[in-house]
Design a protein around this motif. Structure first.
Motif, PDB file in Angstrom:
ATOM      1  N   VAL A  23       0.804  -1.213   0.000  1.00 21.58           N
ATOM      2  CA  VAL A  23       0.000   0.000   0.000  1.00 21.58           C
ATOM      3  C   VAL A  23       0.845   1.275   0.000  1.00 21.58           C
ATOM      4  CG1 VAL A  23      -0.224   0.087   2.527  1.00 21.58           C
ATOM      5  CG2 VAL A  23      -1.998   1.089   1.086  1.00 21.58           C
ATOM      6  N   VAL A  24       2.006   1.245   0.649  1.00 17.71           N
ATOM      7  CA  VAL A  24       2.826   2.451   0.739  1.00 17.71           C
ATOM      8  C   VAL A  24       3.431   2.835  -0.606  1.00 17.71           C
ATOM      9  CG1 VAL A  24       4.835   3.475   1.871  1.00 17.71           C
ATOM     10  CG2 VAL A  24       3.370   1.915   3.140  1.00 17.71           C
ATOM     11  N   VAL A  25       3.691   1.837  -1.447  1.00 23.69           N
ATOM     12  CA  VAL A  25       4.474   2.079  -2.661  1.00 23.69           C
ATOM     13  C   VAL A  25       3.762   2.990  -3.657  1.00 23.69           C
ATOM     14  CG1 VAL A  25       5.720   0.990  -4.559  1.00 23.69           C
ATOM     15  CG2 VAL A  25       5.660  -0.118  -2.319  1.00 23.69           C
ATOM     16  N   PRO A  26       2.540   2.653  -4.127  1.00 24.98           N
ATOM     17  CA  PRO A  26       1.890   3.566  -5.086  1.00 24.98           C
ATOM     18  C   PRO A  26       1.594   4.934  -4.501  1.00 24.98           C
ATOM     19  CG  PRO A  26       0.388   1.812  -4.397  1.00 24.98           C
ATOM     20  CD  PRO A  26       1.723   1.445  -3.883  1.00 24.98           C
ATOM     21  N   ALA A  32       5.533  11.515  -5.246  1.00 22.36           N
ATOM     22  CA  ALA A  32       6.819  11.901  -5.842  1.00 22.36           C
ATOM     23  C   ALA A  32       6.643  12.478  -7.242  1.00 22.36           C
ATOM     24  CB  ALA A  32       7.752  10.689  -5.882  1.00 22.36           C
ATOM     25  N   PHE A  33       5.661  11.949  -8.000  1.00 26.66           N
ATOM     26  CA  PHE A  33       5.433  12.411  -9.371  1.00 26.66           C
ATOM     27  C   PHE A  33       4.290  13.423  -9.467  1.00 26.66           C
ATOM     28  CE2 PHE A  33       8.060   8.763 -10.228  1.00 26.66           C
ATOM     29  CZ  PHE A  33       8.716   9.072 -11.403  1.00 26.66           C
ATOM     30  N   SER A  34       3.840  13.927  -8.300  1.00 25.80           N
ATOM     31  CA  SER A  34       2.813  14.984  -8.240  1.00 25.80           C
ATOM     32  C   SER A  34       1.553  14.620  -9.016  1.00 25.80           C
ATOM     33  CB  SER A  34       3.389  16.306  -8.780  1.00 25.80           C
ATOM     34  OG  SER A  34       4.523  16.690  -8.038  1.00 25.80           O
ATOM     35  N   LEU A  35       1.046  13.407  -8.801  1.00 27.17           N
ATOM     36  CA  LEU A  35      -0.140  12.949  -9.508  1.00 27.17           C
ATOM     37  C   LEU A  35      -1.412  13.402  -8.791  1.00 27.17           C
ATOM     38  CD1 LEU A  35       0.833   9.256 -10.406  1.00 27.17           C
ATOM     39  CD2 LEU A  35       1.107  11.320 -11.781  1.00 27.17           C
ATOM     40  N   PRO A  36      -2.521  13.566  -9.528  1.00 31.70           N
ATOM     41  CA  PRO A  36      -3.795  13.890  -8.891  1.00 31.70           C
ATOM     42  C   PRO A  36      -4.313  12.710  -8.079  1.00 31.70           C
ATOM     43  CG  PRO A  36      -4.106  13.474 -11.232  1.00 31.70           C
ATOM     44  CD  PRO A  36      -2.616  13.508 -11.000  1.00 31.70           C
ATOM     45  N   GLN A  37      -5.214  12.999  -7.141  1.00 27.88           N
ATOM     46  CA  GLN A  37      -5.692  11.976  -6.210  1.00 27.88           C
ATOM     47  C   GLN A  37      -6.341  10.798  -6.923  1.00 27.88           C
ATOM     48  OE1 GLN A  37      -9.157  12.767  -3.598  1.00 27.88           O
ATOM     49  NE2 GLN A  37      -7.746  12.425  -1.887  1.00 27.88           N
ATOM     50  N   GLU A  38      -7.139  11.072  -7.976  1.00 30.39           N
ATOM     51  CA  GLU A  38      -7.834   9.970  -8.651  1.00 30.39           C
ATOM     52  C   GLU A  38      -6.836   9.015  -9.314  1.00 30.39           C
ATOM     53  OE1 GLU A  38      -8.190  13.718 -11.257  1.00 30.39           O
ATOM     54  OE2 GLU A  38      -8.457  13.143  -9.150  1.00 30.39           O
ATOM     55  N   SER A  39      -5.725   9.529  -9.820  1.00 29.06           N
ATOM     56  CA  SER A  39      -4.711   8.663 -10.428  1.00 29.06           C
ATOM     57  C   SER A  39      -4.029   7.801  -9.370  1.00 29.06           C
ATOM     58  CB  SER A  39      -3.660   9.504 -11.162  1.00 29.06           C
ATOM     59  OG  SER A  39      -4.233  10.163 -12.276  1.00 29.06           O
ATOM     60  N   LEU A  80      11.848   6.736  -6.887  1.00 28.18           N
ATOM     61  CA  LEU A  80      11.885   7.914  -6.025  1.00 28.18           C
ATOM     62  C   LEU A  80      13.133   8.752  -6.316  1.00 28.18           C
ATOM     63  CD1 LEU A  80      10.717   6.339  -2.630  1.00 28.18           C
ATOM     64  CD2 LEU A  80       9.359   7.685  -4.255  1.00 28.18           C
ATOM     65  N   SER A  81      14.257   8.056  -6.539  1.00 29.12           N
ATOM     66  CA  SER A  81      15.501   8.770  -6.837  1.00 29.12           C
ATOM     67  C   SER A  81      15.394   9.521  -8.156  1.00 29.12           C
ATOM     68  CB  SER A  81      16.665   7.775  -6.885  1.00 29.12           C
ATOM     69  OG  SER A  81      17.850   8.412  -7.295  1.00 29.12           O
ATOM     70  N   MET A  82      14.830   8.873  -9.179  1.00 24.98           N
ATOM     71  CA  MET A  82      14.673   9.518 -10.488  1.00 24.98           C
ATOM     72  C   MET A  82      13.779  10.751 -10.380  1.00 24.98           C
ATOM     73  SD  MET A  82      16.300   7.913 -13.006  1.00 24.98           S
ATOM     74  CE  MET A  82      15.412   7.895 -14.561  1.00 24.98           C
ATOM     75  N   ALA A  83      12.653  10.613  -9.685  1.00 25.59           N
ATOM     76  CA  ALA A  83      11.714  11.727  -9.571  1.00 25.59           C
ATOM     77  C   ALA A  83      12.354  12.906  -8.844  1.00 25.59           C
ATOM     78  CB  ALA A  83      10.456  11.273  -8.835  1.00 25.59           C
ATOM     79  N   MET A 394      23.803   9.376 -15.544  1.00 31.30           N
ATOM     80  CA  MET A 394      24.591   8.674 -14.535  1.00 31.30           C
ATOM     81  C   MET A 394      24.080   8.959 -13.124  1.00 31.30           C
ATOM     82  SD  MET A 394      28.447   9.315 -15.997  1.00 31.30           S
ATOM     83  CE  MET A 394      29.175   8.428 -14.615  1.00 31.30           C
ATOM     84  N   GLN A 395      23.371  10.054 -12.960  1.00 27.82           N
ATOM     85  CA  GLN A 395      22.982  10.493 -11.618  1.00 27.82           C
ATOM     86  C   GLN A 395      22.050   9.525 -10.898  1.00 27.82           C
ATOM     87  OE1 GLN A 395      21.676  14.593 -11.808  1.00 27.82           O
ATOM     88  NE2 GLN A 395      23.301  15.077 -13.271  1.00 27.82           N
ATOM     89  N   PRO A 396      20.973   9.022 -11.528  1.00 27.49           N
ATOM     90  CA  PRO A 396      20.109   8.079 -10.812  1.00 27.49           C
ATOM     91  C   PRO A 396      20.846   6.804 -10.404  1.00 27.49           C
ATOM     92  CG  PRO A 396      19.032   8.897 -12.795  1.00 27.49           C
ATOM     93  CD  PRO A 396      20.462   9.317 -12.869  1.00 27.49           C
ATOM     94  N   LEU A 397      21.811   6.393 -11.223  1.00 21.14           N
ATOM     95  CA  LEU A 397      22.567   5.178 -10.930  1.00 21.14           C
ATOM     96  C   LEU A 397      23.478   5.380  -9.726  1.00 21.14           C
ATOM     97  CD1 LEU A 397      23.006   2.302 -12.127  1.00 21.14           C
ATOM     98  CD2 LEU A 397      24.952   3.260 -13.363  1.00 21.14           C
TER      99      LEU A 397
END
Length: 425
Positions: A23-26, A32-39, A80-83, A394-397
């Motif tokens: 449950v925590v993951v999505p 992190a990706f600033s999605l709307p609540q319905e998404s 999370l790192s990429m975002a 290279m940064q996310p890696l």
């Protein structure tokens, strides 16, 4: 009758273990990706359904162990790192998410082909026992620290809520005492007992209104597939490294059950993981992998039967189709859920140490274990923006301590293996 009660409570305990790991993951990815609540709610629904279905299929026709098939910890940290990193550097989150989705679908296809064309034996040799156990140790450290931090609720000023923190610590101690001193079912159901008591006590102090789940089918919620090559390439690299997850989980399960997995079961496991990874790319979810942490759960509860696990997976899938049930479960205080998972990951750390027991701790071996882990933990403590002077792909890696540790371990162990094979020295 006694077995029926054992089966019922065992299934419920498995359900809550899979649920709290899911449950925590999505939710975190959506934020992190600033999605709307319905998404976010739509992603939550797909997450519950696909995690339950994937777990059942793996336990039934895949590797056939009671190992949760869920959102990979390596992939979670990568998202999370990429975002965080790329958004700080000025990239549009929709483009970042779309390129990640492209890379994930490619990885899913590759993983399926690994199973179909039976190249698992070669990969198994490449990911040595040392690498697999370092992977387990790094996974327990990364997620154990994450769950520890999430045990403590903060107020609007960023300060710890004292009563909530004390309750989380009480639940941790209660589960530890039940695991070490409890007898029979008290020991077997320690995680479930801790979760129920913690949830009840939390709600006595603080109530929470139910959540209304809305939103229909949303494909590619993180962004439509795009092709920013740097992001796609790093995503594929992360996905290929995640293959070690399957080998590590199955190898530890083999030791726990005292059996050897046939090659056909390895192949089916990869095919299922690859298929659900592609679906994860479509629905904006963190890709799937067998959960090595399930071993910690099995060792904590001593419940090694497969039937409660399969029923728990089906329950999760069923809940995903009923929004009202999902809304009720989402009211569970996540501080309590994280306290329970923190204890489960303590056992996983022990599993990694046990896997290294057969290796004599010479000076060389200590360096081979400590160097990757220390480097990985060191990178975890660094601010990702410190890598801003490097090329962005290279940064996310390099900002992921988990990936850095595994890459270092892979290079060291396979260099030693190559040296021994070619007799250079």
């Amino acid at each position: 009758m006694r077995y029926k009660w054992y089966l019922a409570f065992g299934s419920i305990q498995w359900f809550f273990f899979i649920f709290t790991n899911t449950v925590v993951v999505p939710l975190s990815i959506g934020v992190a990706f600033s999605l709307p609540q319905e998404s976010i709610f739509s992603m939550m629904t797909y997450s519950l359904i696909l995690t339950g279905l994937a777990s059942v299929l793996q336990g039934w026709i895949g590797h056939q162990f009671p190992l949760m098939e869920g959102h990979s910890g390596l992939w979670w940290g990568f998202y999370l790192s990429m975002a965080t990193t790329l958004h700080t550097l000025g990239f549009d989150l929709r483009e970042v998410g779309g390129s990640i989705a492209t890379g994930v679908i490619i990885v899913g296809g590759i993983v399926m082909l690994v199973g179909i064309f039976n190249v698992t034996t070669w990969l198994h040799i490449f990911f040595t026992t040392m690498v697999r156990n370092i992977y387990v140790l790094m996974l327990s450290i990364q997620l154990g620290v994450l769950f520890f931090l999430r045990m403590f609720e903060t107020n609007n000023q960023g300060h710890i809520v004292v009563w909530s923190a004390l309750l989380s610590l009480f639940i941790v101690m209660l589960i530890l005492v039940l695991n070490t001193k409890g007898m029979g079912n008290l020991k077997n159901f320690a995680l479930l007992i801790g979760l129920v008591i913690g949830w009840t006590l939390y709600r006595i102090v603080e109530t929470k209104e139910g959540i209304s789940l809305e939103g229909g089918t949303v494909f590619f919620p993180l962004g439509s597939p795009t092709l920013i090559m740097g992001i796609v390439i790093v995503t594929v690299i992360a996905g290929l490294l995640n293959i070690i997850n399957t080998f590590a989980a199955i190898e530890v399960a083999e030791k726990l059950y005292g059996t050897t997995v046939a090659q056909k079961r390895y192949r089916m496991s990869f095919i299922i993981t690859g298929g659900f990874t592609m679906l994860a790319g479509v629905f904006g979810l963190v890709p799937f992998a067998p959960f090595t942490s399930s071993i910690g759960f099995l060792e904590s509860t001593k419940m090694t039967e497969r039937k409660p696990f399969l029923i728990g997976g089906m329950l999760l899938m069923f809940i995903g189709f009923i929004p009202s049930f999902s809304a009720f479960l989402l009211s569970m205080p996540m501080t309590i859920g994280n306290a329970v998972l923190f204890v489960a990951y303590l056992q996983l750390f022990g599993t990694g140490l046990k896997g290294l027991q057969t290796i004599p701790l010479t000076t060389s071996v200590v360096y081979r274990i400590a160097f990757p882990i220390m480097c990985g933990v060191g990178v975890m403590m660094m601010n990702p923006t410190m890598w801003g002077s490097l090329p962005f792909f290279m940064q996310p890696l390099l900002s992921s301590g988990f990936l850095v540790a595994i890459l270092i371990a892979l290079c060291i162990e396979n260099s030693i293996r190559l040296k021994n094979r070619l007799h250079f020295f």
